[in-house]
Design an enzyme around this catalytic site. Structure first.
Site, PDB file in Angstrom:
ATOM      1  N   MET A  56      -0.579   2.274   5.345  1.00 46.84           N
ATOM      2  CA  MET A  56      -0.562   3.729   5.197  1.00 46.84           C
ATOM      3  C   MET A  56      -0.545   4.463   6.533  1.00 46.84           C
ATOM      4  O   MET A  56      -1.239   5.442   6.728  1.00 46.84           O
ATOM      5  CB  MET A  56      -1.782   4.183   4.377  1.00 46.84           C
ATOM      6  CG  MET A  56      -1.953   3.469   3.050  1.00 46.84           C
ATOM      7  SD  MET A  56      -0.627   3.855   1.879  1.00 46.84           S
ATOM      8  CE  MET A  56      -1.077   5.528   1.418  1.00 46.84           C
TER       9      MET A  56
ATOM     10  N   LYS B 135      -4.455   9.879  -5.278  1.00 40.47           N
ATOM     11  CA  LYS B 135      -4.381  10.762  -4.114  1.00 40.47           C
ATOM     12  C   LYS B 135      -2.936  10.860  -3.658  1.00 40.47           C
ATOM     13  O   LYS B 135      -2.200   9.894  -3.676  1.00 40.47           O
ATOM     14  CB  LYS B 135      -5.253  10.225  -2.981  1.00 40.47           C
ATOM     15  CG  LYS B 135      -6.710  10.044  -3.364  1.00 40.47           C
ATOM     16  CD  LYS B 135      -7.485   9.399  -2.248  1.00 40.47           C
ATOM     17  CE  LYS B 135      -8.945   9.188  -2.639  1.00 40.47           C
ATOM     18  NZ  LYS B 135      -9.113   8.228  -3.729  1.00 40.47           N
TER      19      LYS B 135
ATOM     20  N   ASP C 196      -4.704   5.188 -10.139  1.00 35.58           N
ATOM     21  CA  ASP C 196      -4.219   6.023  -9.055  1.00 35.58           C
ATOM     22  C   ASP C 196      -2.711   5.921  -8.925  1.00 35.58           C
ATOM     23  O   ASP C 196      -2.051   5.245  -9.704  1.00 35.58           O
ATOM     24  CB  ASP C 196      -4.923   5.688  -7.732  1.00 35.58           C
ATOM     25  CG  ASP C 196      -4.660   4.260  -7.276  1.00 35.58           C
ATOM     26  OD1 ASP C 196      -3.599   3.703  -7.616  1.00 35.58           O
ATOM     27  OD2 ASP C 196      -5.509   3.699  -6.567  1.00 35.58           O
TER      28      ASP C 196
END
Length: 523
Positions: free
Chosen positions: A172, A57, A35
């Site tokens: 995040m 993502k 990722d």
């Protein structure tokens, strides 16, 4: 027969912060599913023929749904592959490893979870913030912040979390920083509580912004501070002013492209890392034994008459290494050169000879062919026999100069320089996004082959892609080649050595830091 899946934590970003076991699994994988938060450098560890699949993502879109990723791991393993699922940080901390492992278990596929260095602790550490401190915080909570406010309220019991531990780390949560601050103040944290956001911690893009619960949202908006980032709340943030070690390193914040052959790049790569920079290896040349029959025969002929030479001039480390490889192949050793004076251009070439038990005469002037002639001009006599072992792309200047002075010159092409490496989509993305800050060239062939590699990867005109990137060359000959190719050379080593090249990079970083500091003051 089903293969096996390793669910691996890649660490926070710096490739060296992966565990030894994680490093080893990548090297034996048939497929690596990775990722956005995994360092591109880790993909260089993959064995030839292994498949890499990006499933990362981004804030604006999802490349692949989690359910699809889970099924992909199953499908690859059912093909008999050894699969590495490479995830940023630690896979068990908001990495959804449980979902991936559960489906593997249901399908009878063996798997291992390889823990990683979590960003929750390492990223603050790189910003000079220890998440615990005997005087300020003896406990820590790690909380997800990557949710909508209503989901945050369902998953987080603000009345319990707010004061449960001395330090709160939100993962995040940049887009929700205002809401998070509001809830913490509402549930008992003082508005003056220190807050830090650390973006892309441990990588070249690392950036930190600090404030308090009361003003941090305004600061984030004013700075246009974008994810991904780790949020730290608590008095430990105040330690940053004393402990921000990474930002004090000479090459902090700079990602430097290394184009040298992989076999020779380690010195430059290691020094960049030691000085706080982030090297990106993209070897564009490879040195191999001569491919043409005529070149191989010329080497054999030269080795048969080694005892007739008065001089042997070595102009590169490659020249030394391949010369001794040819000696071994022919069943000979250095005793055949008992009457020759052996000279080396530069300290690196001299050191390579010393490793083979030879103490050469070292050129102390310009570390190139011109320096060789300048150093021994008065001692070169007509009719002396000179051997120059070199590669197929070597300049003809030195042999021609010696021949003009009446010496008998034998050139032995002892290695070929070929276009190397694989296409690198990650590099193209970094170049397009301004993620490469400097590119280093250590020979004319690295310049030419680098541009050829970009063209091979579909870049019709490489020059605009390199605009704004510092071009660092090891010497004037390399710089001339770069300028002739249309590049603007902005850095050049004072001496043709790795040490001098590193010094030039450090001086550039110092100058860049001073300019940024001046801009900040003027604003």
């Amino acid at each position: 027969m089903a293969g096996k899946v390793f669910l691996v934590g890649a660490g926070p970003g710096d490739a060296r912060l992966i565990t030894v076991k994680g490093w080893e699994t990548i090297g034996k994988a048939d497929a690596v599913v990775y990722d956005r938060l995994a360092s591109p450098r880790l993909l260089k560890l993959m064995k030839p023929g292994a498949v890499k699949i990006y499933v990362g993502k981004r804030p604006d879109r999802h490349t692949m749904k989690q359910e699809e990723i889970n099924q992909l791991l199953v499908d690859l393993a059912l093909e008999g592959k050894v699969v590495v699922r490479l995830k940023g940080g630690d896979p068990t901390i908001f990495g959804r490893v449980g979902e991936e492992a559960e489906l593997l278990h249901k399908n009878g596929i063996p798997f291992e979870i390889v823990p990683g260095v979590t960003a929750a602790i390492s990223v603050p550490a790189y910003a000079g913030i220890p998440v615990t401190h005997r005087d300020y915080a003896s406990s820590i909570s790690i909380i997800t912040g990557h949710e909508s406010p209503d989901k945050l309220d369902r998953s987080i019991h603000w009345d319990k979390v707010t004061n449960a531990t001395g330090t709160l780390v939100f993962m995040m949560g940049v887009a929700k920083i205002g809401y998070i601050s509001e809830q913490l103040i509402r549930h008992g944290r003082p508005a003056s509580t220190p807050v830090a956001l650390v973006r892309w911690g441990t990588r070249a893009e690392q950036d930190t912004i600090t404030g308090t619960l009361e003003d941090i949202e305004a600061k984030v908006i004013a700075a246009n501070f974008q994810p991904p980032a780790v949020i730290v709340v608590g008095d430990v943030v105040n330690q940053r002013e004393h402990l921000k070690w990474a930002e004090a390193m000479p090459l902090f914040g700079k990602r430097i492209l290394v184009t040298r052959a992989r076999s020779q790049a380690s010195e430059l790569v290691n020094r960049i890392e030691e000085l706080g920079g982030e090297p990106y290896e993209f070897p564009v040349i490879e040195t191999v034994m001569p491919t043409s029959e005529s070149a191989r025969q010329s080497v054999k002929d030269a080795l048969q008459v080694l005892n007739t030479f008065d001089w042997v001039f070595f102009t590169s480390v490659n020249g030394v290494e391949f010369f001794f490889r040819h000696l071994e192949n022919e069943g000979k050793d250095i005793r055949s050169l008992h009457q020759a004076r052996i000279a080396a251009v530069g300290p690196s070439t001299a050191e390579a000879l010393r490793k083979h038990g030879i103490a050469p005469e070292v050129v102390k002037g310009p570390f190139q062919a011109e320096g060789m002639l300048e150093a021994f001009e008065s001692e070169l006599k007509a009719d002396q026999n000179v051997l120059i072992p070199h590669g197929d792309l070597a300049r003809s200047w030195l042999p021609e100069q010696l021949k003009e002075r009446g010496l008998n010159v034998t050139e032995a092409i002892i290695y070929d320089t070929i276009l190397a490496g694989e296409d690198d989509d990650e590099l193209l993305k970094l170049l397009e996004e301004g993620g490469i800050h400097a590119v280093t060239f250590t020979s004319s062939s690295t310049v030419k082959n680098f541009l050829k590699m970009l063209e091979r990867m579909g870049v019709q005109d490489p020059l605009p892609l390199l605009k704004g990137i510092e071009v660092a060359c090891i010497g004037p000959v390399t710089a001339q080649t770069a300028e002739a190719a249309g590049l603007k050379v902005t850095l050049m080593a004072e001496e043709a050595t790795m040490t001098s090249l590193i010094d030039a990079l450090c001086e550039w970083k110092r100058k860049d830091s001073r300019e940024h500091a001046s801009e900040s003051v003027s604003q």
